[in-house]
Scaffold this active site. Structure first.
Site, PDB file in Angstrom:
ATOM      1  N   ASP A  42     -21.399 -33.294-115.811  1.00 56.68           N
ATOM      2  CA  ASP A  42     -21.300 -34.473-116.828  1.00 56.68           C
ATOM      3  C   ASP A  42     -20.380 -35.533-116.140  1.00 56.68           C
ATOM      4  O   ASP A  42     -19.385 -35.813-116.439  1.00 56.68           O
ATOM      5  CB  ASP A  42     -20.486 -34.246-118.036  1.00 56.68           C
ATOM      6  CG  ASP A  42     -19.358 -33.549-118.169  1.00 56.68           C
ATOM      7  OD1 ASP A  42     -19.105 -33.014-116.900  1.00 56.68           O
ATOM      8  OD2 ASP A  42     -18.767 -33.687-118.800  1.00 56.68           O
TER       9      ASP A  42
ATOM     10  N   ASP B 157     -16.552 -33.690-111.440  1.00 55.06           N
ATOM     11  CA  ASP B 157     -17.779 -33.393-111.266  1.00 55.06           C
ATOM     12  C   ASP B 157     -18.469 -33.788-109.874  1.00 55.06           C
ATOM     13  O   ASP B 157     -19.100 -33.297-108.956  1.00 55.06           O
ATOM     14  CB  ASP B 157     -18.783 -33.683-112.295  1.00 55.06           C
ATOM     15  CG  ASP B 157     -18.184 -33.448-113.305  1.00 55.06           C
ATOM     16  OD1 ASP B 157     -17.207 -33.938-114.142  1.00 55.06           O
ATOM     17  OD2 ASP B 157     -18.751 -32.574-114.371  1.00 55.06           O
TER      18      ASP B 157
ATOM     19  N   ASN C 284     -18.417 -35.999-120.338  1.00 49.60           N
ATOM     20  CA  ASN C 284     -17.035 -37.049-120.074  1.00 49.60           C
ATOM     21  C   ASN C 284     -17.475 -38.571-120.567  1.00 49.60           C
ATOM     22  O   ASN C 284     -16.678 -39.155-121.276  1.00 49.60           O
ATOM     23  CB  ASN C 284     -16.898 -37.254-118.583  1.00 49.60           C
ATOM     24  CG  ASN C 284     -16.266 -35.796-118.044  1.00 49.60           C
ATOM     25  OD1 ASN C 284     -15.392 -35.535-118.549  1.00 49.60           O
ATOM     26  ND2 ASN C 284     -16.676 -35.492-116.749  1.00 49.60           N
TER      27      ASN C 284
ATOM     28  N   THR D 255     -20.487 -27.692-115.214  1.00 51.29           N
ATOM     29  CA  THR D 255     -19.093 -28.353-114.866  1.00 51.29           C
ATOM     30  C   THR D 255     -18.807 -29.407-116.310  1.00 51.29           C
ATOM     31  O   THR D 255     -18.245 -30.075-116.039  1.00 51.29           O
ATOM     32  CB  THR D 255     -18.933 -28.942-113.730  1.00 51.29           C
ATOM     33  OG1 THR D 255     -19.923 -29.891-113.521  1.00 51.29           O
ATOM     34  CG2 THR D 255     -19.079 -27.874-112.620  1.00 51.29           C
TER      35      THR D 255
ATOM     36  N   PHE E  77     -11.430 -29.639-122.820  1.00 50.14           N
ATOM     37  CA  PHE E  77     -12.665 -30.527-122.993  1.00 50.14           C
ATOM     38  C   PHE E  77     -13.918 -29.852-123.137  1.00 50.14           C
ATOM     39  O   PHE E  77     -14.640 -29.967-123.963  1.00 50.14           O
ATOM     40  CB  PHE E  77     -12.612 -31.537-121.977  1.00 50.14           C
ATOM     41  CG  PHE E  77     -13.617 -32.557-122.341  1.00 50.14           C
ATOM     42  CD1 PHE E  77     -13.483 -33.416-123.404  1.00 50.14           C
ATOM     43  CD2 PHE E  77     -14.730 -32.546-121.458  1.00 50.14           C
ATOM     44  CE1 PHE E  77     -14.654 -34.175-123.829  1.00 50.14           C
ATOM     45  CE2 PHE E  77     -15.758 -33.245-121.715  1.00 50.14           C
ATOM     46  CZ  PHE E  77     -15.797 -34.147-123.017  1.00 50.14           C
ATOM     47  N   ASN E  78     -14.459 -29.092-122.108  1.00 50.98           N
ATOM     48  CA  ASN E  78     -15.857 -28.874-122.128  1.00 50.98           C
ATOM     49  C   ASN E  78     -16.160 -27.697-123.183  1.00 50.98           C
ATOM     50  O   ASN E  78     -17.114 -27.878-123.868  1.00 50.98           O
ATOM     51  CB  ASN E  78     -16.208 -27.914-120.637  1.00 50.98           C
ATOM     52  CG  ASN E  78     -16.327 -28.871-119.578  1.00 50.98           C
ATOM     53  OD1 ASN E  78     -16.498 -30.199-119.761  1.00 50.98           O
ATOM     54  ND2 ASN E  78     -16.152 -28.441-118.327  1.00 50.98           N
TER      55      ASN E  78
ATOM     56  N   HIS F 249     -10.725 -29.456-111.303  1.00 53.63           N
ATOM     57  CA  HIS F 249     -11.398 -28.491-112.103  1.00 53.63           C
ATOM     58  C   HIS F 249     -12.657 -27.980-111.717  1.00 53.63           C
ATOM     59  O   HIS F 249     -12.978 -26.815-111.216  1.00 53.63           O
ATOM     60  CB  HIS F 249     -11.851 -29.017-113.576  1.00 53.63           C
ATOM     61  CG  HIS F 249     -10.529 -29.612-114.204  1.00 53.63           C
ATOM     62  ND1 HIS F 249      -9.573 -28.675-114.665  1.00 53.63           N
ATOM     63  CD2 HIS F 249     -10.061 -30.682-114.536  1.00 53.63           C
ATOM     64  CE1 HIS F 249      -8.625 -29.336-115.452  1.00 53.63           C
ATOM     65  NE2 HIS F 249      -9.031 -30.768-115.265  1.00 53.63           N
ATOM     66  N   ASP F 250     -13.675 -28.645-111.466  1.00 48.96           N
ATOM     67  CA  ASP F 250     -15.006 -28.351-111.255  1.00 48.96           C
ATOM     68  C   ASP F 250     -15.375 -27.937-109.987  1.00 48.96           C
ATOM     69  O   ASP F 250     -16.195 -27.060-109.719  1.00 48.96           O
ATOM     70  CB  ASP F 250     -16.025 -29.701-111.713  1.00 48.96           C
ATOM     71  CG  ASP F 250     -15.635 -30.161-113.187  1.00 48.96           C
ATOM     72  OD1 ASP F 250     -15.463 -29.290-113.919  1.00 48.96           O
ATOM     73  OD2 ASP F 250     -16.192 -31.229-113.447  1.00 48.96           O
TER      74      ASP F 250
HETATM   75  C1  BDR Z   1     -13.183 -30.851-117.546  1.00 52.45           C
HETATM   76  O1  BDR Z   1     -13.070 -31.720-118.300  1.00 52.45           O
HETATM   77  C2  BDR Z   1     -13.817 -32.897-117.803  1.00 52.45           C
HETATM   78  O2  BDR Z   1     -13.350 -33.995-118.108  1.00 52.45           O
HETATM   79  C3  BDR Z   1     -13.609 -32.463-116.369  1.00 52.45           C
HETATM   80  O3  BDR Z   1     -14.800 -33.025-115.662  1.00 52.45           O
HETATM   81  C4  BDR Z   1     -13.849 -30.964-116.442  1.00 52.45           C
HETATM   82  O4  BDR Z   1     -15.115 -30.541-116.216  1.00 52.45           O
HETATM   83  C5  BDR Z   1     -11.493 -30.210-117.678  1.00 52.45           C
HETATM   84  O5  BDR Z   1     -11.042 -29.901-118.903  1.00 52.45           O
HETATM   85 CA    CA Z   2     -16.867 -32.066-115.772  1.00 51.00          CA
END
Ligand code: BDR
Ligand code: CA
Length: 306
Positions: A10, A15, A39, A124, A165-166, A238-239
């Site tokens: 996203d 990402d 996102n 991701t 978030f994801n 993160h990703d």
């Molecule tokens: C995740 O949320 C998104 O904003 C980032 O790209 C990552 O995948 C982190 O919580």
């Molecule tokens: Ca992401």
């Protein structure tokens, strides 16, 4: 051994770094990239994904994934990625990359069925596309080689008190994936928040040459500014950690246990819950990464993309 992957992204500043690391790695072959809503809305994440793939010279086809979560209403990430979802880099009009007509979910199904046990899925963003692929074609869970995903948290959330978030953006999809029986590796906040980019590192990357490094620095400058403005410290990688895992899983510490997702639509909605430990099955959950290894791989990728 070459790892054949499909990224479901996203895009998103981190990402974009996952795409950079995959595109620049000697051991990864990108079979396709699916953009999903997360996102930002699908229109933006797709545009961002196409632009990033174009700049990196990724030849693999780009597909549109799903625009809406399975059940819940659409939510987007807060202020980390900027208005466009990828603030920072400026892209020239594209000459090569254009979105494929086949739907992203169908591409995932077809590629996995045609290459049993060969394809690693790297999601991701929210897990909508992956869950739908599993629902439409139940053989996907067994025929995918592995799913290495960023999502969830066992140390509190980053969007609500409890939810990452994801997982929060499509909890029902996450629950389908976590209970699918597929070979699953999960990168929750527990692990990802330990890997951040410092200002010293960013300054060093500014001395690197090439399109990959310019894109990395343009994205990471915004990411850094947004973290600092919000008093959140240094930005979290993160990703791209999922991609680093595919490159060399031995550089991570993981524990295997069951994972479920809170689907009650109250203040815990989207929280990932740690279930019982297991020897096999369940989810292999990352809790520690070799950060030196991660940055060495970033260096290599940026040099390869020069
Ligand atoms: C995740 O949320 C998104 O904003 C980032 O790209 C990552 O995948 C982190 O919580
Ligand atoms: Ca992401």
């Amino acid at each position: 051994m070459m790892q054949r992957i499909i990224l479901d992204v996203d895009t998103g500043l981190d990402d974009a770094v996952a795409l950079i690391l995959a595109a620049g790695s000697d051991t990864i072959q990108i079979e396709g990239v699916v953009a999903t809503s997360g996102n930002m809305g699908l229109e933006r994440t797709l545009e961002n994904t196409l632009n990033v793939c174009e700049v990196l010279g990724i030849q693999a086809p780009v597909f549109a994934g799903e625009a809406h979560p399975l059940v819940r209403e659409l939510v987007h990430a807060g202020d980390f990625h900027g208005k466009s979802g990828l603030d920072g880099p400026v892209f020239a009009p594209r000459k090569n990359q254009q979105v494929q007509t086949k739907q992203g979910v169908q591409f995932i199904i077809d590629t996995i069925l045609a290459n049993p046990g060969q394809i690693v899925l790297v999601p991701t963003g929210p897990l909508t596309d992956i869950a739908l692929a599993m629902q439409k074609e139940p053989r996907v869970a067994k025929l995918v080689k592995q799913i290495v995903l960023m999502g969830g948290s066992f140390i509190g959330g980053n969007v609500t008190k409890e939810a990452e978030f994801n997982a929060y953006a499509d909890p029902e999809a996450a629950q389908i994936v976590f209970s699918s029986g597929a070979d699953l590796v999960m990168f929750p906040l527990d692990c990802t928040t330990k890997v951040t980019l410092s200002d010293v590192q960013l300054d060093r990357y500014k001395t690197f040459k090439g399109e990959g490094a310019s894109l990395f620095c343009a994205c990471m400058k915004t990411y850094m500014d947004n973290y600092q403005r919000q008093g959140k410290g240094f930005p979290v990688m993160h990703d791209p950690l999922c991609v680093a895992y595919v490159i060399d899983p031995r550089r991570f510490t993981l524990t295997r246990h069951e994972v479920s997702v809170e689907l009650e639509q109250d203040e815990t909605y989207g929280k990932t819950i740690r279930g019982k430990d297991c020897e096999t099955g369940g989810v292999l959950v990352a809790n520690h990464a070799d950060t030196d290894f991660f940055w060495e791989e970033m260096d290599k990728a940026l040099k390869n993309l020069h």
